[in-house]
Design a protein around this motif. Structure first.
Motif, PDB file in Angstrom:
ATOM      1  N   GLY A 186       6.422   8.051   4.559  1.00 12.21           N
ATOM      2  CA  GLY A 186       5.484   8.374   3.460  1.00 12.21           C
ATOM      3  C   GLY A 186       5.186   9.634   3.629  1.00 12.21           C
ATOM      4  O   GLY A 186       5.812  10.730   3.756  1.00 12.21           O
ATOM      5  N   ASN A 187       3.644   9.861   3.899  1.00 11.69           N
ATOM      6  CA  ASN A 187       3.001  11.278   4.317  1.00 11.69           C
ATOM      7  C   ASN A 187       2.819  11.207   5.706  1.00 11.69           C
ATOM      8  O   ASN A 187       1.794  12.287   6.049  1.00 11.69           O
ATOM      9  N   LEU A 188       3.215  10.641   6.566  1.00 11.28           N
ATOM     10  CA  LEU A 188       2.938  10.648   7.980  1.00 11.28           C
ATOM     11  C   LEU A 188       3.325  11.881   8.436  1.00 11.28           C
ATOM     12  O   LEU A 188       4.179  12.641   8.323  1.00 11.28           O
ATOM     13  N   ASP A 189       2.367  12.373   9.595  1.00 13.53           N
ATOM     14  CA  ASP A 189       2.582  13.485  10.413  1.00 13.53           C
ATOM     15  C   ASP A 189       3.809  13.094  11.468  1.00 13.53           C
ATOM     16  O   ASP A 189       4.221  12.101  11.515  1.00 13.53           O
ATOM     17  N   PHE A 190       4.227  13.924  12.357  1.00  7.76           N
ATOM     18  CA  PHE A 190       5.185  13.549  13.289  1.00  7.76           C
ATOM     19  C   PHE A 190       4.527  13.774  14.679  1.00  7.76           C
ATOM     20  O   PHE A 190       3.824  14.600  15.147  1.00  7.76           O
ATOM     21  N   ASP A 191       5.076  12.768  15.380  1.00  8.09           N
ATOM     22  CA  ASP A 191       4.700  12.442  16.779  1.00  8.09           C
ATOM     23  C   ASP A 191       5.572  11.532  17.346  1.00  8.09           C
ATOM     24  O   ASP A 191       6.410  10.885  16.583  1.00  8.09           O
ATOM     25  N   ASN A 192       5.605  11.272  18.794  1.00  2.00           N
ATOM     26  CA  ASN A 192       6.011  10.264  19.224  1.00  2.00           C
ATOM     27  C   ASN A 192       5.596   9.013  19.385  1.00  2.00           C
ATOM     28  O   ASN A 192       4.449   8.551  19.245  1.00  2.00           O
ATOM     29  N   GLY A 193       6.509   7.725  19.355  1.00  2.00           N
ATOM     30  CA  GLY A 193       6.149   6.417  19.588  1.00  2.00           C
ATOM     31  C   GLY A 193       5.995   5.697  18.211  1.00  2.00           C
ATOM     32  O   GLY A 193       5.851   6.251  17.135  1.00  2.00           O
ATOM     33  N   GLY A 194       5.594   4.274  18.483  1.00  2.00           N
ATOM     34  CA  GLY A 194       5.459   3.484  17.148  1.00  2.00           C
ATOM     35  C   GLY A 194       6.530   2.396  17.302  1.00  2.00           C
ATOM     36  O   GLY A 194       7.002   1.965  18.421  1.00  2.00           O
ATOM     37  N   ASN A 195       6.574   1.711  16.181  1.00  2.00           N
ATOM     38  CA  ASN A 195       7.427   0.605  15.971  1.00  2.00           C
ATOM     39  C   ASN A 195       8.910   0.958  15.497  1.00  2.00           C
ATOM     40  O   ASN A 195       8.859   2.213  14.617  1.00  2.00           O
ATOM     41  N   ALA A 196       9.709   0.245  15.714  1.00  2.00           N
ATOM     42  CA  ALA A 196      11.055   0.515  15.104  1.00  2.00           C
ATOM     43  C   ALA A 196      11.027   0.621  13.572  1.00  2.00           C
ATOM     44  O   ALA A 196      10.416  -0.109  12.800  1.00  2.00           O
ATOM     45  N   VAL A 197      12.049   1.656  12.971  1.00  2.00           N
ATOM     46  CA  VAL A 197      11.861   1.503  11.440  1.00  2.00           C
ATOM     47  C   VAL A 197      13.148   0.828  10.898  1.00  2.00           C
ATOM     48  O   VAL A 197      14.429   1.199  11.456  1.00  2.00           O
ATOM     49  N   PRO A 198      12.943  -0.164  10.150  1.00  2.00           N
ATOM     50  CA  PRO A 198      14.230  -0.828   9.783  1.00  2.00           C
ATOM     51  C   PRO A 198      15.155   0.152   8.856  1.00  2.00           C
ATOM     52  O   PRO A 198      14.604   0.880   8.180  1.00  2.00           O
ATOM     53  N   GLU A 199      16.359  -0.076   9.019  1.00  2.00           N
ATOM     54  CA  GLU A 199      17.340   0.749   8.652  1.00  2.00           C
ATOM     55  C   GLU A 199      17.476   2.294   8.961  1.00  2.00           C
ATOM     56  O   GLU A 199      18.120   3.147   8.448  1.00  2.00           O
ATOM     57  N   ALA A 200      16.665   2.483  10.234  1.00  2.00           N
ATOM     58  CA  ALA A 200      16.711   4.079  10.621  1.00  2.00           C
ATOM     59  C   ALA A 200      16.806   3.679  12.226  1.00  2.00           C
ATOM     60  O   ALA A 200      15.703   4.012  12.921  1.00  2.00           O
ATOM     61  N   THR A 201      17.887   3.274  12.971  1.00  2.00           N
ATOM     62  CA  THR A 201      17.839   3.113  14.341  1.00  2.00           C
ATOM     63  C   THR A 201      17.489   4.352  14.867  1.00  2.00           C
ATOM     64  O   THR A 201      17.847   5.319  14.842  1.00  2.00           O
TER      65      THR A 201
END
Length: 259
Positions: free
Chosen positions: A142-157
């Motif tokens: 989406g329009n998220l900024d960039f940073d470390n951490g979070g949940n795994a993104v499906p289809e983007a290991t």
């Protein structure tokens, strides 16, 4: 990015080409001669201003032309029929561009809502920060900024996200950072577009800001330009926009402008 995972002047519009085979490229300028002469020996704000004067001279594409451009700039070096998707790292057929769930579309690495420039010719069609990506992964970022951490993104290991930020896979963290640095230097509000700037925040919303600067600097240092990224810069320069991303040619300029 690893091999399989991993120029007309401003205001003119080149004809749309039916071929997407990348042309032979001439390679980047050597050191500070030629393209970067006026930036030589400068640092800080003076360097940023000099680089803006250099790279703002470019051919501008319309949004439809971006499709063919990306098929050349992001071609899989191991399969000329495919492109490499930025966050997913997947090699996918060039012909599957579109809006379906498993198609690939045009990801704005500097989110187009951060400055509200949309997809009009200019920052919205600048292929230095537009990349192929799976439709659903693009939607997750989406329009998220960039940073470390979070949940795994499906289809983007290897990629992660949370409510206010997105972390790309390790192999392209530097690529992402250098695209963001390019945008902040290229678009400084002097040509009718928003003045794009970096900060050390997330949740920048529709402001013409992008963060997190400290993390982007670390990503650029940890993931220096590789063969794929350098070749992409050459193809954009030689065949499409005729301007370069200076932070691919000179990564050391990052810390000079943003100490």
């Amino acid at each position: 990015m690893t091999s399989s995972t991993a120029f007309a002047f401003a205001g003119t519009t080149p004809p749309t080409s039916s071929t997407t085979t990348p042309p032979t490229t001439s390679g980047p300028p050597s050191a500070c001669e030629s393209y970067y002469t006026s930036a030589c020996g400068k640092s800080g704000a003076a360097l940023k201003s000099a680089l803006n004067s250099i790279i703002r001279t470019q051919t501008k594409l319309n949004y439809d032309q971006v499709w063919d451009a990306l098929k050349a700039t992001d071609q899989d070096p191991s399969n000329s029929n495919n492109v490499i998707l930025l966050y997913s790292g997947r090699s996918q057929a060039k012909s599957t561009n579109g809006g379906g769930a498993n198609d690939w579309n045009r990801e704005h690495v500097w989110a187009k809502s951060h400055g509200d420039f949309g997809t009009t010719t200019g920052p919205g069609t600048d292929i230095h920060h537009l990349r192929p990506e799976d439709v659903s992964v693009n939607a997750t970022r989406g329009n998220l900024d960039f940073d470390n951490g979070g949940n795994a993104v499906p289809e983007a290991t290897g990629s992660k996200y949370d409510s206010d930020s997105f972390e790309p896979r390790a192999a392209v963290k530097g690529d992402v950072a250098r695209m963001i640095f390019y945008m902040a230097v290229r678009y400084q509000g002097g040509d009718g577009f928003a003045d794009l700037e970096l900060n050390d925040l997330v949740s920048n919303g529709s402001a013409p800001k992008m963060g997190r600067l400290s993390v982007l600097k670390a990503w650029s240092a940890a993931d220096p330009p590789d063969t794929f990224e350098k070749r992409r810069n050459d193809v954009i320069f030689d065949s499409f926009q005729h301007n370069r991303n200076p932070f691919i040619d000179h990564p050391e300029w990052v810390s000079s402008i943003w100490p």
